[in-house]
Design a protein around this motif. Structure first.
Motif, PDB file in Angstrom:
ATOM      1  N   LEU A 196      23.747  90.329  85.216  1.00  0.00           N
ATOM      2  CA  LEU A 196      23.310  89.924  86.548  1.00  0.00           C
ATOM      3  C   LEU A 196      24.495  89.610  87.457  1.00  0.00           C
ATOM      4  N   ALA A 197      25.653  89.347  86.864  1.00  0.00           N
ATOM      5  CA  ALA A 197      26.856  89.037  87.640  1.00  0.00           C
ATOM      6  C   ALA A 197      27.824  90.213  87.715  1.00  0.00           C
ATOM      7  N   ASP A 198      27.410  91.378  87.207  1.00  0.00           N
ATOM      8  CA  ASP A 198      28.291  92.553  87.148  1.00  0.00           C
ATOM      9  C   ASP A 198      28.350  93.237  88.512  1.00  0.00           C
ATOM     10  N   PRO A 199      29.493  93.183  89.211  1.00  0.00           N
ATOM     11  CA  PRO A 199      29.551  93.776  90.551  1.00  0.00           C
ATOM     12  C   PRO A 199      29.379  95.296  90.556  1.00  0.00           C
ATOM     13  N   LYS A 200      29.816  95.988  89.510  1.00  0.00           N
ATOM     14  CA  LYS A 200      29.668  97.445  89.463  1.00  0.00           C
ATOM     15  C   LYS A 200      28.202  97.838  89.314  1.00  0.00           C
ATOM     16  N   ALA A 201      27.478  97.106  88.478  1.00  0.00           N
ATOM     17  CA  ALA A 201      26.054  97.383  88.319  1.00  0.00           C
ATOM     18  C   ALA A 201      25.313  97.101  89.617  1.00  0.00           C
ATOM     19  N   ASP A 252      15.545  83.397  84.495  1.00  0.00           N
ATOM     20  CA  ASP A 252      15.162  82.329  83.588  1.00  0.00           C
ATOM     21  C   ASP A 252      13.748  81.825  83.888  1.00  0.00           C
ATOM     22  N   LYS A 253      13.472  81.543  85.154  1.00  0.00           N
ATOM     23  CA  LYS A 253      12.203  80.915  85.533  1.00  0.00           C
ATOM     24  C   LYS A 253      11.013  81.890  85.490  1.00  0.00           C
ATOM     25  N   THR A 254      11.255  83.178  85.570  1.00  0.00           N
ATOM     26  CA  THR A 254      10.148  84.139  85.549  1.00  0.00           C
ATOM     27  C   THR A 254       9.909  84.746  84.163  1.00  0.00           C
ATOM     28  N   GLY A 255      10.726  84.356  83.200  1.00  0.00           N
ATOM     29  CA  GLY A 255      10.533  84.870  81.845  1.00  0.00           C
ATOM     30  C   GLY A 255      11.266  86.155  81.547  1.00  0.00           C
ATOM     31  N   LEU A 256      12.062  86.646  82.486  1.00  0.00           N
ATOM     32  CA  LEU A 256      12.768  87.905  82.248  1.00  0.00           C
ATOM     33  C   LEU A 256      13.868  87.748  81.200  1.00  0.00           C
ATOM     34  N   LEU A 257      14.540  86.613  81.184  1.00  0.00           N
ATOM     35  CA  LEU A 257      15.552  86.385  80.143  1.00  0.00           C
ATOM     36  C   LEU A 257      14.907  86.395  78.763  1.00  0.00           C
ATOM     37  N   ALA A 295      20.199  84.771  88.080  1.00  0.00           N
ATOM     38  CA  ALA A 295      20.050  84.198  86.738  1.00  0.00           C
ATOM     39  C   ALA A 295      18.942  83.153  86.721  1.00  0.00           C
ATOM     40  N   ASP A 296      18.832  82.371  87.791  1.00  0.00           N
ATOM     41  CA  ASP A 296      17.767  81.374  87.891  1.00  0.00           C
ATOM     42  C   ASP A 296      16.404  82.058  87.940  1.00  0.00           C
ATOM     43  N   SER A 335      13.934  75.027  95.050  1.00  0.00           N
ATOM     44  CA  SER A 335      15.067  75.445  94.243  1.00  0.00           C
ATOM     45  C   SER A 335      15.985  74.265  93.936  1.00  0.00           C
ATOM     46  N   THR A 336      16.533  74.257  92.734  1.00  0.00           N
ATOM     47  CA  THR A 336      17.514  73.245  92.352  1.00  0.00           C
ATOM     48  C   THR A 336      18.936  73.722  92.603  1.00  0.00           C
ATOM     49  N   LEU A 337      19.065  74.936  93.099  1.00  0.00           N
ATOM     50  CA  LEU A 337      20.386  75.493  93.381  1.00  0.00           C
ATOM     51  C   LEU A 337      20.851  75.084  94.775  1.00  0.00           C
ATOM     52  N   PRO A 338      22.140  74.930  94.971  1.00  0.00           N
ATOM     53  CA  PRO A 338      22.639  74.644  96.323  1.00  0.00           C
ATOM     54  C   PRO A 338      22.432  75.847  97.236  1.00  0.00           C
ATOM     55  N   ASP A 339      22.404  75.598  98.524  1.00  0.00           N
ATOM     56  CA  ASP A 339      22.155  76.673  99.482  1.00  0.00           C
ATOM     57  C   ASP A 339      23.223  77.763  99.423  1.00  0.00           C
ATOM     58  N   ASP A 340      24.437  77.393  99.036  1.00  0.00           N
ATOM     59  CA  ASP A 340      25.527  78.368  98.987  1.00  0.00           C
ATOM     60  C   ASP A 340      25.780  78.886  97.571  1.00  0.00           C
ATOM     61  N   ALA A 341      24.760  78.807  96.713  1.00  0.00           N
ATOM     62  CA  ALA A 341      24.919  79.283  95.334  1.00  0.00           C
ATOM     63  C   ALA A 341      25.237  80.776  95.327  1.00  0.00           C
ATOM     64  N   PRO A 342      26.137  81.218  94.446  1.00  0.00           N
ATOM     65  CA  PRO A 342      26.446  82.648  94.348  1.00  0.00           C
ATOM     66  C   PRO A 342      25.197  83.457  94.002  1.00  0.00           C
ATOM     67  N   ARG A 343      25.188  84.711  94.443  1.00  0.00           N
ATOM     68  CA  ARG A 343      24.027  85.557  94.185  1.00  0.00           C
ATOM     69  C   ARG A 343      23.736  85.685  92.693  1.00  0.00           C
ATOM     70  N   ALA A 344      24.780  85.766  91.866  1.00  0.00           N
ATOM     71  CA  ALA A 344      24.571  85.887  90.425  1.00  0.00           C
ATOM     72  C   ALA A 344      23.835  84.672  89.877  1.00  0.00           C
ATOM     73  N   ALA A 345      24.134  83.490  90.408  1.00  0.00           N
ATOM     74  CA  ALA A 345      23.455  82.275  89.951  1.00  0.00           C
ATOM     75  C   ALA A 345      21.985  82.292  90.355  1.00  0.00           C
ATOM     76  N   VAL A 346      21.717  82.784  91.552  1.00  0.00           N
ATOM     77  CA  VAL A 346      20.325  82.886  92.022  1.00  0.00           C
ATOM     78  C   VAL A 346      19.536  83.854  91.151  1.00  0.00           C
TER      79      VAL A 346
END
Length: 228
Positions: free
Chosen positions: A176-181, A154-159, A150-151, A137-148
């Motif tokens: 993906l960052a919507d807390p209510k959803a 993007d990488k699996t073709g879902l976007l 989204a990554d 992963s290119t994300l930092p270990d403490d990356a927010p869940r929404a960033a994970v």
């Protein structure tokens, strides 16, 4: 013309006109709404049979069920108001969670089309999960869940898949960052495991009772006779 025949002719004409202007039966497949827990319901709210499906987007059995059951459920049970169908989530992993949030992104009116499209393309994007798992992963270990998430999208073709469905990548990232959803999807998962006692996906509840069926062939006989 005798008076009686005139009256009968007028009555016949009025009856024919009334039949010509009678409203066609309502197509309940066009009635789609969110349920209190956050699922999505298609069909007559007052239908005598209420089917709830618990699904996971990474589950191949769920993909088979959706492919087999969507058309007959609509034509035989939902369209005429005999049954309603509600889809709820039972997420199994972060990839399933990503797809579940994207399926909801277009709102109730778009949900079933996007839901079925995700399952139809399941093999393609699940294959990319394998590569994603093996790539550092290119994300930092403490990356927010929404960033994970989204990554992953993007990488699996879902976007890209959702973009083809008319939902722009920026909008997908917002979903993906919507807390209510997120809360709704996780609440449905908790309900499925703790309250319903579902042990796998797909699982089905008919009028409040968990049934012993995990595919369309087993579920169909448990429903009332379809409408002709």
């Amino acid at each position: 013309m005798p008076f009686t025949r005139v009256v009968l002719s007028l009555l016949a004409l009025m009856l024919m006109q009334g039949m010509a202007h009678a409203a066609p039966p309502r197509d309940w497949t066009r009635a789609v709404a969110s349920s209190p827990i956050g699922g999505t319901i298609m069909g007559n709210p007052a239908a005598p049979t209420k089917l709830v499906e618990y699904v996971s987007y990474t589950c191949p059995h769920c993909a088979h069920f959706v492919a087999d059951a969507s058309a007959p459920l609509r034509s035989g049970w939902i369209r005429g108001g005999k049954a309603s169908v509600e889809v709820r989530n039972l997420v199994r992993d972060r990839y399933d969670l990503t797809a579940a949030l994207l399926a909801r992104c277009g709102g109730p009116a778009r949900f079933f089309g996007d839901h079925e499209a995700l399952f139809a393309a399941q093999q393609a994007w699940v294959e990319k999960i394998m590569a994603y798992e093996k790539t550092p992963s290119t994300l930092p270990d403490d990356a927010p869940r929404a960033a994970v998430l989204a990554d992953i999208a993007d990488k699996t073709g879902l976007l890209a898949l959702m973009a083809k469905r008319g939902i722009a990548p920026a909008r997908s990232r917002q979903c993906l960052a919507d807390p209510k959803a997120m809360q709704a999807v996780l609440a449905m998962t908790k309900e499925a495991i703790e309250d319903v006692k579902a042990t796998g996906t797909p699982s089905f509840v008919i009028n409040g009772t968990l049934v012993d069926a995990h595919n369309w062939a087993d579920l169909a006989p448990l429903l009332p006779a379809p409408q002709k």
